[in-house]
Scaffold this motif. Structure first.
Motif, PDB file in Angstrom:
ATOM      1  N   LYS A 299       8.400   0.654  -9.407  1.00  0.00           N
ATOM      2  CA  LYS A 299       8.926  -0.099  -8.626  1.00  0.00           C
ATOM      3  C   LYS A 299       8.144   0.203  -7.791  1.00  0.00           C
ATOM      4  N   ASN A 300       7.806   0.684  -7.331  1.00  0.00           N
ATOM      5  CA  ASN A 300       6.003   1.336  -6.325  1.00  0.00           C
ATOM      6  C   ASN A 300       4.758   0.795  -7.142  1.00  0.00           C
TER       7      ASN A 300
ATOM      8  N   LYS B  43       0.994  -3.401  -6.543  1.00  0.00           N
ATOM      9  CA  LYS B  43       0.694  -5.034  -7.526  1.00  0.00           C
ATOM     10  C   LYS B  43       0.572  -5.734  -6.597  1.00  0.00           C
ATOM     11  N   GLN B  44       2.067  -6.238  -6.123  1.00  0.00           N
ATOM     12  CA  GLN B  44       1.924  -7.365  -5.305  1.00  0.00           C
ATOM     13  C   GLN B  44       0.956  -7.030  -3.874  1.00  0.00           C
ATOM     14  N   LEU B  45       0.805  -6.017  -3.553  1.00  0.00           N
ATOM     15  CA  LEU B  45       0.306  -6.349  -2.153  1.00  0.00           C
ATOM     16  C   LEU B  45      -1.355  -6.308  -2.474  1.00  0.00           C
ATOM     17  N   VAL B  46      -1.718  -5.929  -3.033  1.00  0.00           N
ATOM     18  CA  VAL B  46      -3.424  -5.812  -3.421  1.00  0.00           C
ATOM     19  C   VAL B  46      -3.276  -7.406  -4.092  1.00  0.00           C
ATOM     20  N   LEU B  47      -2.795  -8.356  -4.678  1.00  0.00           N
ATOM     21  CA  LEU B  47      -2.649  -9.227  -4.971  1.00  0.00           C
ATOM     22  C   LEU B  47      -2.600 -10.394  -3.654  1.00  0.00           C
ATOM     23  N   PHE B  48      -2.001  -9.800  -2.942  1.00  0.00           N
ATOM     24  CA  PHE B  48      -1.335 -10.527  -1.126  1.00  0.00           C
ATOM     25  C   PHE B  48      -2.507 -10.909  -0.388  1.00  0.00           C
TER      26      PHE B  48
END
Length: 125
Positions: free
Chosen positions: A15-16, A21-26
């Motif tokens: 989950k982390n 990955k989502q944070l980097v993509l954002f």
């Protein structure tokens, strides 16, 4: 199914990892969006600046050529402030009047450009 510490830790790590990955993509999306806005904003600003330069307050009038007048003397008299040299304005007058040489004939008319904010046609000598 029994949950053990290892399976919970593994689920938390997965989950982390997904959150990272989502944070980097954002963050990448925000950076690309920012760069795109800066680039296209600069292009629009440049286009706006160019259009302002093309919207001069130029006016046209015709001048009766008298004996002894030269293209250069008329250019010196009527040259707007936005021309840097009389030679540039002479070239402009030749193109505007479709002249092939600097020779003028008395009794003919020459179209000249003047800047509305600089002088008015009635105040022209």
């Amino acid at each position: 199914m029994k949950y053990t510490k290892n399976s919970t830790t593994k689920a938390t790590r997965v989950k982390n990892h997904q959150l990272k990955k989502q944070l980097v993509l954002f963050i990448l999306t925000v950076v690309v969006l920012f760069i795109s806005c800066a680039f296209f904003g600069n292009i629009l600003t440049s286009a706006h600046d160019k259009s302002e330069n093309n919207t001069k307050d130029d006016c046209y009038t015709s001048v009766a050529i008298q004996y002894g007048d030269t293209l250069w003397s008329i250019a010196e008299t009527y040259m707007p402030e936005d021309y840097t040299s009389v030679q540039d304005y002479v070239k402009h007058l030749k193109k505007l009047n479709n002249l092939k040489s600097d020779d003028l004939q008395a009794g003919t008319y020459l179209i000249v450009t003047y800047n509305r904010n600089q002088k008015t046609a009635s105040s022209m000598p």
